[in-house]
Design a protein around this motif. Structure first.
Motif, PDB file in Angstrom:
ATOM      1  N   ASP A  99       0.827  -1.211   0.000  1.00  9.42           N
ATOM      2  CA  ASP A  99       0.000   0.000   0.000  1.00  9.42           C
ATOM      3  C   ASP A  99       0.860   1.259   0.000  1.00  9.42           C
ATOM      4  OD1 ASP A  99      -2.492  -1.101  -0.201  1.00  9.42           O
ATOM      5  OD2 ASP A  99      -3.067  -0.784   1.881  1.00  9.42           O
ATOM      6  N   ALA A 100       2.006   1.193   0.673  1.00 11.35           N
ATOM      7  CA  ALA A 100       2.914   2.344   0.664  1.00 11.35           C
ATOM      8  C   ALA A 100       3.414   2.597  -0.750  1.00 11.35           C
ATOM      9  CB  ALA A 100       4.084   2.104   1.614  1.00 11.35           C
ATOM     10  N   LEU A 101       3.769   1.525  -1.467  1.00 12.70           N
ATOM     11  CA  LEU A 101       4.166   1.675  -2.865  1.00 12.70           C
ATOM     12  C   LEU A 101       3.028   2.279  -3.675  1.00 12.70           C
ATOM     13  CD1 LEU A 101       6.001   1.114  -5.335  1.00 12.70           C
ATOM     14  CD2 LEU A 101       5.015  -1.186  -5.399  1.00 12.70           C
ATOM     15  N   LEU A 102       1.810   1.802  -3.464  1.00 10.19           N
ATOM     16  CA  LEU A 102       0.655   2.341  -4.177  1.00 10.19           C
ATOM     17  C   LEU A 102       0.481   3.828  -3.897  1.00 10.19           C
ATOM     18  CD1 LEU A 102      -1.897   1.842  -5.893  1.00 10.19           C
ATOM     19  CD2 LEU A 102      -3.079   1.169  -3.783  1.00 10.19           C
ATOM     20  N   GLU A 103       0.695   4.227  -2.651  1.00 13.32           N
ATOM     21  CA  GLU A 103       0.575   5.643  -2.311  1.00 13.32           C
ATOM     22  C   GLU A 103       1.628   6.470  -3.035  1.00 13.32           C
ATOM     23  OE1 GLU A 103       0.037   8.504   1.619  1.00 13.32           O
ATOM     24  OE2 GLU A 103       0.957   6.538   1.854  1.00 13.32           O
ATOM     25  N   GLY A 104       2.864   5.972  -3.104  1.00 12.32           N
ATOM     26  CA  GLY A 104       3.906   6.689  -3.825  1.00 12.32           C
ATOM     27  C   GLY A 104       3.580   6.844  -5.301  1.00 12.32           C
ATOM     28  N   LEU A 105       3.037   5.787  -5.907  1.00  8.69           N
ATOM     29  CA  LEU A 105       2.650   5.868  -7.312  1.00  8.69           C
ATOM     30  C   LEU A 105       1.471   6.825  -7.496  1.00  8.69           C
ATOM     31  CD1 LEU A 105       2.990   2.099  -8.334  1.00  8.69           C
ATOM     32  CD2 LEU A 105       4.622   3.968  -8.697  1.00  8.69           C
ATOM     33  N   ARG A 314      -5.871  -0.819   5.536  1.00  8.65           N
ATOM     34  CA  ARG A 314      -5.394   0.199   4.591  1.00  8.65           C
ATOM     35  C   ARG A 314      -5.413   1.549   5.302  1.00  8.65           C
ATOM     36  NH1 ARG A 314      -7.275  -0.495  -1.367  1.00  8.65           N
ATOM     37  NH2 ARG A 314      -5.239  -1.483  -1.474  1.00  8.65           N
ATOM     38  N   SER A 315      -4.369   2.371   5.090  1.00  7.77           N
ATOM     39  CA  SER A 315      -4.229   3.617   5.841  1.00  7.77           C
ATOM     40  C   SER A 315      -5.214   4.669   5.352  1.00  7.77           C
ATOM     41  CB  SER A 315      -2.804   4.159   5.713  1.00  7.77           C
ATOM     42  OG  SER A 315      -2.599   4.733   4.438  1.00  7.77           O
TER      43      SER A 315
END
Length: 337
Positions: A99-105, A314-315
């Motif tokens: 999810d952190a990767l998804l947020e960065g993208l 999920r954050s």
């Protein structure tokens, strides 16, 4: 764990799309190498879909849906997705890490810029340190100190990538150099994007990025001794191959506008040999006190998440950015219909 046909597809995706990691992975034991290649294939294909496509927002939202399917045990009909779902199941991969990767993208799709080095580290934590933490999970190393050093390595590698791609990004209208640095240098960042040139001020910014990366490479190296013995050479190889890219930039007076630094095949072989030797030397040395340094403030959330297997929440921050992108995507489609 992973279907052999899916695994072969993932290997090929990384062999073509991420030569540095493909080279370093040769030194990992197979039980780590195969899931690592599958993980990198999923992450790399996701990054390319956002970075290279025109509909970046739609690409991020599709990735969200693909991750939901993978975590639900019903992955999309694609090799990388099926392999990723197998990894999630086998290693109890905490949801907060991908999810952190998804947020960065999502930040990329939102064309976010970063005012300070700390904000750039926050971005790097998401698109790179999260992968480092996931690699620790694949090596079944969930000790907080080890995770912190893996996150240091991820941030260092991403800062190296940013330093290498200054010109390429600028010509595509992207800017990752901290905007405060332009103000300090009395440079108009829009003028730079319109006509990227390797001015002394830009070279100085590249130098600052590489110095921060070097600081983090040193911290990261102390964590290698805490990894499983057979995994150490592969992680060292990744560290040395990426750091070598930085050395190439330095050799050319920090000009990453008119040229793109890279390490040659011969240099990669040399780094592999060096890594094998260094891994043996590390075993004979007492562990460095740097291993126990606290994580970067920007990566502490990853360390906490990775240390706790199986957390699926999920954050709220990710919900917010995805909601904003979804709203923008609906508005764009209405405007074009």
């Amino acid at each position: 764990m992973i279907d052999p046909r899916d695994m072969e597809h993932c290997r090929e995706a990384i062999r073509v799309g991420s030569r540095s990691f493909h080279a370093a992975s040769k030194l990992l034991p197979r039980k780590v190498r195969d899931p690592a290649l599958a993980l990198y294939a999923f992450c790399r294909l996701a990054d390319d879909a956002v970075d290279e496509g025109d509909a970046k927002t739609a690409a991020v939202l599709r990735l969200r849906d693909r991750m939901d399917l993978a975590y639900g045990g019903t992955p999309a009909d694609a090799s990388a997705d099926r392999a990723f779902a197998a990894i999630v199941r086998e290693f109890e991969m905490p949801r907060a890490l991908p999810d952190a990767l998804l947020e960065g993208l999502a930040w990329d799709a939102d064309e976010r810029r970063y005012a300070s080095l700390s904000e750039l580290r926050s971005y790097s934590a998401r698109v790179a340190a999260a992968v480092g933490a996931m690699m620790c999970v694949l090596m079944r190393s969930r000790d907080a100190d080890t995770l912190a050093r893996a996150c240091d390595l991820g941030v260092a590698m991403q800062l190296t990538n940013i330093a290498r791609d200054v010109g390429e990004d600028a010509r595509a209208g992207r800017l990752y150099l901290p905007t405060d640095w332009f103000a300090e240098a009395s440079l108009d960042l829009d003028a730079f994007l319109a006509d990227p040139q390797p001015r002394p001020e830009i070279r100085a910014m590249v130098r600052r990025l590489l110095r921060e990366a070097d600081r983090l490479y040193i911290r990261a190296t102390s964590g290698v001794a805490a990894l499983p013995t057979r995994s150490r050479p592969g992680i060292l190889a990744a560290r040395y191959i990426y750091a070598r890219i930085g050395r190439d930039i330095v050799r050319h007076d920090h000009d990453s506008v008119t040229r793109r630094a890279r390490s040659s095949g011969v240099e990669k072989v040399g780094m592999l040999a060096l890594s094998l030797g260094q891994a043996g030397a590390i075993m004979a040395l007492p562990r460095s006190a740097v291993l126990h340094a606290p994580p970067l403030p920007e990566t502490a959330f990853l360390v906490e998440a990775a240390a706790r297997p199986g957390r699926l929440a999920r954050s709220g921050a990710l919900f917010d950015i995805l909601g904003q992108l979804e709203h923008k995507d609906r508005a764009r489609r209405r405007a074009t219909s």
